[in-house]
Motif scaffolding. Structure first.
Motif, PDB file in Angstrom:
ATOM      1  N   ILE A  61       0.845  -1.210  -0.076  1.00 42.48           N
ATOM      2  CA  ILE A  61      -0.084  -0.025   0.040  1.00 42.48           C
ATOM      3  C   ILE A  61       0.835   1.087  -0.032  1.00 42.48           C
ATOM      4  N   ARG A  62       1.883   1.265   0.954  1.00 43.81           N
ATOM      5  CA  ARG A  62       2.909   2.381   1.021  1.00 43.81           C
ATOM      6  C   ARG A  62       3.661   2.714  -0.387  1.00 43.81           C
ATOM      7  N   THR A  63       3.923   1.449  -1.021  1.00 44.30           N
ATOM      8  CA  THR A  63       4.500   1.888  -2.329  1.00 44.30           C
ATOM      9  C   THR A  63       3.532   2.261  -3.290  1.00 44.30           C
ATOM     10  N   LYS A  64       2.334   1.602  -3.469  1.00 46.95           N
ATOM     11  CA  LYS A  64       1.366   2.202  -4.407  1.00 46.95           C
ATOM     12  C   LYS A  64       1.098   3.668  -4.055  1.00 46.95           C
ATOM     13  N   LEU A  65       0.891   4.026  -3.059  1.00 46.79           N
ATOM     14  CA  LEU A  65       0.471   5.486  -2.923  1.00 46.79           C
ATOM     15  C   LEU A  65       1.787   6.361  -2.471  1.00 46.79           C
ATOM     16  N   GLN A  66       3.233   6.034  -2.971  1.00 51.96           N
ATOM     17  CA  GLN A  66       4.026   6.568  -2.885  1.00 51.96           C
ATOM     18  C   GLN A  66       4.431   7.262  -1.486  1.00 51.96           C
ATOM     19  N   CYS A  67       4.240   6.708  -0.613  1.00 50.32           N
ATOM     20  CA  CYS A  67       4.469   7.384   0.859  1.00 50.32           C
ATOM     21  C   CYS A  67       6.033   6.818   1.139  1.00 50.32           C
ATOM     22  N   ARG A  68       6.645   7.632   1.815  1.00 47.59           N
ATOM     23  CA  ARG A  68       8.081   7.238   2.364  1.00 47.59           C
ATOM     24  C   ARG A  68       7.845   6.467   3.929  1.00 47.59           C
ATOM     25  N   LYS A  70       5.308   4.964   7.317  1.00 45.84           N
ATOM     26  CA  LYS A  70       3.845   4.779   7.789  1.00 45.84           C
ATOM     27  C   LYS A  70       3.085   5.969   8.260  1.00 45.84           C
ATOM     28  N   THR A  71       3.757   7.005   8.786  1.00 44.49           N
ATOM     29  CA  THR A  71       2.815   7.962   9.433  1.00 44.49           C
ATOM     30  C   THR A  71       2.345   8.794   8.097  1.00 44.49           C
ATOM     31  N   GLU A  72       3.290   8.778   7.205  1.00 43.09           N
ATOM     32  CA  GLU A  72       2.854   9.635   5.638  1.00 43.09           C
ATOM     33  C   GLU A  72       1.748   8.704   5.160  1.00 43.09           C
ATOM     34  N   LEU A  73       1.780   7.420   5.304  1.00 43.39           N
ATOM     35  CA  LEU A  73       0.603   6.593   4.465  1.00 43.39           C
ATOM     36  C   LEU A  73      -0.556   6.840   5.276  1.00 43.39           C
ATOM     37  N   ILE A  74      -0.319   7.082   6.671  1.00 41.86           N
ATOM     38  CA  ILE A  74      -1.706   6.935   7.391  1.00 41.86           C
ATOM     39  C   ILE A  74      -2.284   8.526   6.888  1.00 41.86           C
ATOM     40  N   LEU A  75      -1.434   9.318   6.890  1.00 40.96           N
ATOM     41  CA  LEU A  75      -2.031  10.759   6.493  1.00 40.96           C
ATOM     42  C   LEU A  75      -2.555  10.681   5.261  1.00 40.96           C
TER      43      LEU A  75
END
Length: 83
Positions: A61-68, A70-75
């Motif tokens: 999920i983090r990769t698909k949404l291009q987040c660096r 977990k915190t960035e992913l949740i936001l």
């Protein structure tokens, strides 16, 4: 702004389309539980999966949404997915 959410239902997945990337049903479940504050271990127990499987889902999920991280992913999830 360029992100759209499209809920698609078929026998293969129910997912959110975000820049033409799809989240599987299980990835969406993990995302939802992650947003509620559950740890990866708690998510694994709740979904009756191995902790490594949950880690893999969240990393994908983090990769698909291009987040660096977990915190960035949740936001980002909080911005685009309304549960």
């Amino acid at each position: 702004m360029g992100q759209s959410i499209h809920i698609q239902k078929n026998q293969h997945f129910i997912g959110a389309e975000i820049n033409k990337n799809y989240l599987s049903r299980r990835q969406l479940e993990c995302a939802h539980l992650l947003m509620t504050g559950m740890t990866q271990k708690e998510i694994a127990t709740h979904l009756k999966l191995s902790q490594r499987t949950v880690e893999s889902y969240i990393e994908n999920i983090r990769t698909k949404l291009q987040c660096r991280n977990k915190t960035e992913l949740i936001l980002k999830l909080a911005e685009i997915i309304k549960f």
